[in-house]
Design a protein around this motif. Structure first.
Motif, PDB file in Angstrom:
ATOM      1  N   GLY A   6       0.787  -1.227   0.000  1.00 29.21           N
ATOM      2  CA  GLY A   6       0.000   0.000   0.000  1.00 29.21           C
ATOM      3  C   GLY A   6       0.818   1.274   0.000  1.00 29.21           C
ATOM      4  O   GLY A   6       0.256   2.362   0.106  1.00 29.21           O
ATOM      5  N   ARG A   7       2.120   1.157  -0.146  1.00 34.10           N
ATOM      6  CA  ARG A   7       2.996   2.324  -0.108  1.00 34.10           C
ATOM      7  C   ARG A   7       3.695   2.521  -1.455  1.00 34.10           C
ATOM      8  O   ARG A   7       3.857   1.591  -2.238  1.00 34.10           O
ATOM      9  CB  ARG A   7       4.020   2.197   1.017  1.00 34.10           C
ATOM     10  CG  ARG A   7       3.355   2.099   2.384  1.00 34.10           C
ATOM     11  CD  ARG A   7       4.334   2.071   3.507  1.00 34.10           C
ATOM     12  NE  ARG A   7       3.644   1.892   4.777  1.00 34.10           N
ATOM     13  CZ  ARG A   7       4.240   1.871   5.962  1.00 34.10           C
ATOM     14  NH1 ARG A   7       5.562   2.013   6.041  1.00 34.10           N
ATOM     15  NH2 ARG A   7       3.539   1.695   7.055  1.00 34.10           N
ATOM     16  N   GLY A  31       5.587  -2.957  -2.294  1.00 32.99           N
ATOM     17  CA  GLY A  31       5.458  -1.539  -2.615  1.00 32.99           C
ATOM     18  C   GLY A  31       5.349  -1.274  -4.103  1.00 32.99           C
ATOM     19  O   GLY A  31       5.735  -2.094  -4.937  1.00 32.99           O
ATOM     20  N   LYS A  32       4.822  -0.108  -4.432  1.00 32.43           N
ATOM     21  CA  LYS A  32       4.848   0.401  -5.791  1.00 32.43           C
ATOM     22  C   LYS A  32       6.054   1.322  -5.918  1.00 32.43           C
ATOM     23  O   LYS A  32       6.347   2.090  -4.993  1.00 32.43           O
ATOM     24  CB  LYS A  32       3.566   1.156  -6.119  1.00 32.43           C
ATOM     25  CG  LYS A  32       2.328   0.283  -6.151  1.00 32.43           C
ATOM     26  CD  LYS A  32       2.402  -0.750  -7.277  1.00 32.43           C
ATOM     27  CE  LYS A  32       1.120  -1.562  -7.392  1.00 32.43           C
ATOM     28  NZ  LYS A  32       1.222  -2.593  -8.460  1.00 32.43           N
ATOM     29  N   VAL A  33       6.737   1.257  -7.054  1.00 33.89           N
ATOM     30  CA  VAL A  33       7.959   2.037  -7.201  1.00 33.89           C
ATOM     31  C   VAL A  33       7.909   2.917  -8.437  1.00 33.89           C
ATOM     32  O   VAL A  33       7.411   2.518  -9.486  1.00 33.89           O
ATOM     33  CB  VAL A  33       9.213   1.137  -7.259  1.00 33.89           C
ATOM     34  CG1 VAL A  33       9.476   0.483  -5.908  1.00 33.89           C
ATOM     35  CG2 VAL A  33       9.091   0.086  -8.339  1.00 33.89           C
ATOM     36  N   VAL A  34       8.434   4.120  -8.258  1.00 39.44           N
ATOM     37  CA  VAL A  34       8.706   5.032  -9.356  1.00 39.44           C
ATOM     38  C   VAL A  34      10.214   5.141  -9.438  1.00 39.44           C
ATOM     39  O   VAL A  34      10.871   5.506  -8.458  1.00 39.44           O
ATOM     40  CB  VAL A  34       8.075   6.407  -9.123  1.00 39.44           C
ATOM     41  CG1 VAL A  34       8.419   7.360 -10.272  1.00 39.44           C
ATOM     42  CG2 VAL A  34       6.565   6.287  -8.949  1.00 39.44           C
ATOM     43  N   VAL A  35      10.757   4.788 -10.582  1.00 36.55           N
ATOM     44  CA  VAL A  35      12.211   4.744 -10.750  1.00 36.55           C
ATOM     45  C   VAL A  35      12.617   5.815 -11.741  1.00 36.55           C
ATOM     46  O   VAL A  35      12.080   5.887 -12.848  1.00 36.55           O
ATOM     47  CB  VAL A  35      12.668   3.361 -11.242  1.00 36.55           C
ATOM     48  CG1 VAL A  35      14.180   3.252 -11.160  1.00 36.55           C
ATOM     49  CG2 VAL A  35      12.011   2.251 -10.442  1.00 36.55           C
ATOM     50  N   LEU A  79       2.769   9.410  -2.028  1.00 33.91           N
ATOM     51  CA  LEU A  79       4.210   9.182  -1.997  1.00 33.91           C
ATOM     52  C   LEU A  79       4.612   8.981  -0.542  1.00 33.91           C
ATOM     53  O   LEU A  79       4.406   9.857   0.296  1.00 33.91           O
ATOM     54  CB  LEU A  79       4.983  10.358  -2.598  1.00 33.91           C
ATOM     55  CG  LEU A  79       6.514  10.264  -2.555  1.00 33.91           C
ATOM     56  CD1 LEU A  79       7.008   8.999  -3.257  1.00 33.91           C
ATOM     57  CD2 LEU A  79       7.159  11.499  -3.180  1.00 33.91           C
ATOM     58  N   ASP A  80       5.163   7.799  -0.241  1.00 31.82           N
ATOM     59  CA  ASP A  80       5.503   7.436   1.131  1.00 31.82           C
ATOM     60  C   ASP A  80       7.000   7.436   1.413  1.00 31.82           C
ATOM     61  O   ASP A  80       7.415   7.691   2.541  1.00 31.82           O
ATOM     62  CB  ASP A  80       4.956   6.041   1.441  1.00 31.82           C
ATOM     63  CG  ASP A  80       3.465   5.950   1.282  1.00 31.82           C
ATOM     64  OD1 ASP A  80       2.746   6.202   2.260  1.00 31.82           O
ATOM     65  OD2 ASP A  80       3.009   5.637   0.160  1.00 31.82           O
TER      66      ASP A  80
END
Length: 257
Positions: A6-7, A31-35, A79-80
């Motif tokens: 959920g982060r 987690g979900k990631v933005v790279v 955004l965590d």
């Protein structure tokens, strides 16, 4: 463990090496990631692998950084975690010959670049009661040469401590991981040097990107919910001292006059 279920985490310089390992570790834990990275093809490949978002970002450009945070919110709604991994040693001259321009470039990439990312992410981190993990270096703590790089990395430590004190009351944590020598693609053409560096480390090896990723995942997770303003060395014992290179003016890394 699913510590990031959920982060959402934004990882800079994530196309390869430490950044890619961090992105994979956070994704593996739910987690979900933005790279982000300058290497657009590689970052898009990794994002596709992790079902995340890949963006071409130059952290020396405020517009790029702001756009990356905006895209994160647009895609995932929150955004965590911010992982400040962008940076590098870009000065190759001996310190006595370093120009003002080289100093500015080094600081802009490694120190001010991290500050830009924090500034852009901060409103969303406050909302999420999230945290920042900045990848510094043992160069910020001990005398390993590369003076300009070391100064920029040391600045990250001071910045982190002050942000931690300023925003702790809002539930936002700031910490640093300080790696030693890590086997990243930057060393692909210097494998002999890596072999020599092993002698510096009491644990008998250089580090792997996954060593750093494990430390980042700890500090970014609720397992470290009462830790802020600290630097965690991940360095195989090199800071204990016996294996340090001789960097004095009479040592091997001196300027010849």
């Amino acid at each position: 463990m699913q510590r990031f279920e959920g982060r959402v985490a934004l990882v800079t310089a994530g196309a390869q090496g430490i950044g890619a390992a961090v992105a994979r570790r956070i994704a593996a834990e739910g987690g979900k990631v933005v790279v982000t990275d300058l290497q657009e093809d590689k970052v898009n490949e990794l994002a596709a692998e992790l079902d995340g978002l890949g963006l071409r970002v130059d952290v020396t450009q405020r517009a790029d950084v702001d756009a990356a945070v905006a895209a994160t919110i647009e895609r995932f709604g929150r955004l965590d975690v911010l992982v400040n991994n962008a940076g590098g040693c870009i000065v190759t001259s001996v310190p006595e010959d370093t120009t003002d321009e080289e100093w500015h470039r080094q600081l802009d990439l490694t120190l001010v670049g991290a500050a830009r990312c924090i500034q852009a992410a901060l409103p969303h981190l406050v909302q999420a009661r999230g945290n920042v993990v900045t990848i510094s270096s043992v160069n910020a703590i001990g005398a390993f040469g590369n003076i300009e790089y070391a100064a920029a990395k040391a600045g990250q430590l001071a910045m982190t401590t002050n942000y931690a004190a300023r925003y702790g009351g809002l539930g936002v944590r700031f910490n640093v991981v300080a790696p030693g020598t890590i086997r990243t693609p930057n060393w692909d053409n210097q494998l002999d040097t890596l072999e020599k560096f092993k002698k510096m480390y009491p644990l008998g090896r250089v580090g792997e990107p996954e060593d750093v990723a494990a430390a980042v995942a700890f500090l970014a997770s609720d397992d470290a919910s009462w830790i802020t303003g600290h630097t965690l060395p991940v360095e195989g014992g090199v800071l204990t001292g016996p294996g340090l290179l001789d960097l004095t003016p009479s040592g091997p890394f001196r300027k010849e006059y």
